[in-house]
Design a protein around this motif. Structure first.
Motif, mmCIF file in Angstrom:
data_model
loop_
_atom_site.group_PDB
_atom_site.id
_atom_site.type_symbol
_atom_site.label_atom_id
_atom_site.label_comp_id
_atom_site.label_asym_id
_atom_site.label_seq_id
_atom_site.Cartn_x
_atom_site.Cartn_y
_atom_site.Cartn_z
ATOM 1 N N THR A 228 1.188 -1.160 0.133
ATOM 2 C CA THR A 228 -0.057 0.478 0.032
ATOM 3 C C THR A 228 1.242 1.576 -0.053
ATOM 4 O OG1 THR A 228 0.334 0.017 2.702
ATOM 5 C CG2 THR A 228 -1.953 -1.447 0.786
ATOM 6 N N LEU A 229 0.638 2.334 -0.697
ATOM 7 C CA LEU A 229 1.041 3.194 -0.702
ATOM 8 C C LEU A 229 0.442 4.457 -0.380
ATOM 9 C CD1 LEU A 229 2.536 2.318 -4.999
ATOM 10 C CD2 LEU A 229 3.979 2.268 -2.625
ATOM 11 N N ARG A 230 1.697 6.060 0.249
ATOM 12 C CA ARG A 230 0.125 6.841 -0.297
ATOM 13 C C ARG A 230 1.906 8.124 -0.326
ATOM 14 N NH1 ARG A 230 -3.410 10.033 2.634
ATOM 15 N NH2 ARG A 230 -2.403 11.796 3.228
ATOM 16 N N PHE A 231 0.571 9.016 -1.191
ATOM 17 C CA PHE A 231 1.530 9.377 -2.463
ATOM 18 C C PHE A 231 1.443 11.165 -1.291
ATOM 19 C CE2 PHE A 231 0.111 6.134 -5.089
ATOM 20 C CZ PHE A 231 1.387 5.887 -5.711
ATOM 21 N N ALA A 232 2.168 11.704 -2.227
ATOM 22 C CA ALA A 232 3.204 13.185 -1.401
ATOM 23 C C ALA A 232 1.258 14.386 -1.544
ATOM 24 C CB ALA A 232 3.999 14.079 -1.468
ATOM 25 N N SER A 233 0.666 13.613 -3.099
ATOM 26 C CA SER A 233 -0.417 14.655 -3.173
ATOM 27 C C SER A 233 -1.787 13.953 -2.062
ATOM 28 C CB SER A 233 -0.855 13.529 -4.219
ATOM 29 O OG SER A 233 -1.328 12.660 -4.726
ATOM 30 N N GLY A 234 -1.493 12.979 -1.256
ATOM 31 C CA GLY A 234 -2.805 12.810 -0.727
ATOM 32 C C GLY A 234 -3.089 11.640 -0.867
ATOM 33 N N ALA A 235 -3.421 11.275 -2.428
ATOM 34 C CA ALA A 235 -3.921 9.854 -3.058
ATOM 35 C C ALA A 235 -3.085 8.577 -2.607
ATOM 36 C CB ALA A 235 -4.302 9.913 -4.667
ATOM 37 N N ILE A 236 -3.541 7.450 -2.909
ATOM 38 C CA ILE A 236 -3.127 6.214 -1.880
ATOM 39 C C ILE A 236 -3.035 5.616 -3.609
ATOM 40 C CG2 ILE A 236 -4.327 6.462 0.369
ATOM 41 C CD1 ILE A 236 -6.771 4.867 -0.621
ATOM 42 N N GLY A 237 -2.431 4.002 -3.513
ATOM 43 C CA GLY A 237 -2.263 3.416 -4.580
ATOM 44 C C GLY A 237 -2.095 1.618 -3.996
ATOM 45 N N SER A 238 -2.078 0.683 -4.721
ATOM 46 C CA SER A 238 -1.279 -0.201 -4.001
ATOM 47 C C SER A 238 -0.329 -0.613 -5.279
ATOM 48 C CB SER A 238 -2.435 -1.494 -4.282
ATOM 49 O OG SER A 238 -3.339 -1.842 -5.706
ATOM 50 N N LEU A 239 1.268 -1.676 -4.980
ATOM 51 C CA LEU A 239 0.942 -2.009 -6.050
ATOM 52 C C LEU A 239 1.664 -3.956 -5.714
ATOM 53 C CD1 LEU A 239 3.550 -2.437 -8.559
ATOM 54 C CD2 LEU A 239 5.380 -1.610 -6.319
ATOM 55 N N HIS A 240 1.030 -4.666 -6.539
ATOM 56 C CA HIS A 240 0.719 -6.087 -6.314
ATOM 57 C C HIS A 240 1.776 -6.738 -7.546
ATOM 58 C CE1 HIS A 240 -2.022 -10.102 -6.704
ATOM 59 N NE2 HIS A 240 -0.939 -9.743 -6.265
ATOM 60 N N LEU A 241 3.189 -7.109 -6.728
ATOM 61 C CA LEU A 241 3.498 -7.644 -7.602
ATOM 62 C C LEU A 241 3.890 -9.378 -7.242
ATOM 63 C CD1 LEU A 241 7.009 -5.707 -6.326
ATOM 64 C CD2 LEU A 241 5.691 -5.348 -8.588
#
Ligand SMILES: NC(=O)c1ccc[n+]([C@@H]2O[C@H](COP(=O)([O-])OP(=O)(O)OC[C@H]3O[C@@H](n4cnc5c(N)ncnc54)[C@H](O)[C@@H]3O)[C@@H](O)[C@H]2O)c1
Length: 369
Positions: A228-241
């Motif tokens: 799970t990622l949180r970007f400096a912009s405030g948006a969030i994300g996921s990276l499924h490797l």
């Protein structure tokens, strides 16, 4: 990338280039991209003499043969290229990226550099490249092909549109195992992770900006991870490797969500934009078909005609990235995509994975540079 492609021999002005590396990937994807860029290949260097000679003969370009070399320093001194392409590999003993030191030599010899990813194996090395680039006044462009693909470029322009709304989240799926924590100090064990993480990380950071915080879970059987990622912009994300997918499976999936709108890229070429504005009446709609003005938009290449838009050199981003580099050299304006700053963000993620155990959270430090 302009819509209309110019063939190499049609350019009035071309960049005098040299190439270090006559290996497998460059044969398939980088030298052939020169057919569509203002490149004048003057010299090819590989420690394997016969390969350098063969590539020099084959890819010598409009004005005839390029000269073969086995020593890049001799090539730089004799040929004085304006730009050098570097596509080499990894040091067998240390796992270091061979191209990092080669790029420093090229910059000091007065040449601009295009180098395949990975440009380095640490944040410190990228900072060194950036320092020497600034000292010499020569720029370095990293081969981040993903951000030059027509699909990702279109996603970026959709994200920038007012209708899409502020971006709330992103998810990226890419196949790559992460070694166990106790092996991550060893660059040789991390080779494939370093090699491949550049692709999804380039997409994530290009579209969303810097990652501020990262945590992940890790599966010990095959090395899959979900971050799970949180970007400096405030948006969030996921990276499924993912580790363990079939060899026949498409590798990638990307989804970005705005406000009442989302866009998906499957397999690098199938782009679907679920546009905002459709009104649904849950439980009462008799049809799934919505008005044309708010219907999803789908793009994918046709694969019947022998043209450029359905050629992997183009839809995988190789020809556009080479063209961007050459345009930068000819105009004297540094590249705006595939920069060392872009590579730095990717290396920060790489180091976070090296240092952070599964289940804990890393805050990505941005030292004052
Ligand atoms: N972007 C992509 O799609 C993509 C795909 C595949 C590989 N790659 C990258 O391309 C790079 C090369 O991969 P490859 O599979 O072609 O490797 P390769 O081993 O086939 O080629 C590397 C070549 O560099 C030469 N070389 C190494 N050090 C040299 C030196 N000091 N001077 C001159 N020649 C030298 C080697 O002799 C070899 O011919 C890697 O960085 C890899 O990550 C990128």
């Amino acid at each position: 990338m302009p819509d209309r492609v110019t063939y190499q021999f049609e350019y009035d002005e071309r960049v005098r280039c040299a190439f270090i590396g006559a290996g497998e990937h460059s044969y398939r994807n980088v030298y052939p991209a020169f057919q569509y860029a203002p490149v004048e290949l003057a010299a090819v260097c590989d420690v394997r003499r016969e390969r350098a000679a063969a590539y020099a003969r084959m890819f010598g370009g409009p004005s005839g043969r390029a000269a073969p070399y086995t020593d890049h320093r001799e090539m730089l001194a004799k040929e004085k290229p304006a730009a050098v392409f570097i596509v080499t590999s990894y040091d067998q003993r240390t796992g270091r990226v061979q191209a990092t030191d080669l790029a420093l030599d090229c910059l000091r010899a007065g040449a601009h550099v295009w180098m395949e990813k990975p440009v380095a194996a640490s944040v410190a090395e990228v900072l060194r490249l950036r320092r020497v680039s600034a000292e010499t006044g020569r720029f370095v462009m990293a081969g981040l092909k993903k951000i030059f693909t027509p699909a990702v470029e279109k996603v970026a322009s959709i994200m920038a549109s007012e209708a899409f709304g502020p971006v709330s989240s992103i998810s990226v799926r890419y196949p790559q195992a992460l070694p166990p924590m106790e092996r991550r100090h060893d660059l040789k064990a991390m080779r494939w992770f370093l090699d491949h993480v550049y692709h999804p990380a380039a997409v994530l950071t290009h579209l969303m900006g810097p990652v501020e915080r990262l945590s992940y879970e890790w599966e010990p059987g095959g090395g899959s991870s979900v971050s799970t990622l949180r970007f400096a912009s405030g948006a969030i994300g996921s990276l499924h490797l993912v580790a363990g997918v079939a060899a026949t499976s498409p590798l990638e999936r990307l989804e970005v969500v705005g406000r009442g709108a989302n866009v998906i890229v499957d397999n690098g070429v199938r782009l679907t934009y679920y546009r905002p504005g459709a009104r649904r009446d849950y439980g009462r709609d008799a049809s799934f078909v919505v008005d044309d003005a708010v219907a999803p938009l789908v793009w994918e290449p046709e694969f019947s005609l022998g043209q450029l838009s359905n050629k992997n050199l183009f839809y995988l981003g190789y020809a556009p990235e080479v063209r961007h580099f050459c345009d930068s050299v000819l105009s004297g304006r540094p590249p705006v995509k595939g920069t060392l700053d872009d590579a730095l963000e990717i290396m920060r993620l790489f180091e976070a994975y090296r240092e952070t155990p599964p289940g804990s959270t890393a805050t990505i430090a941005r030292e004052s540079e």
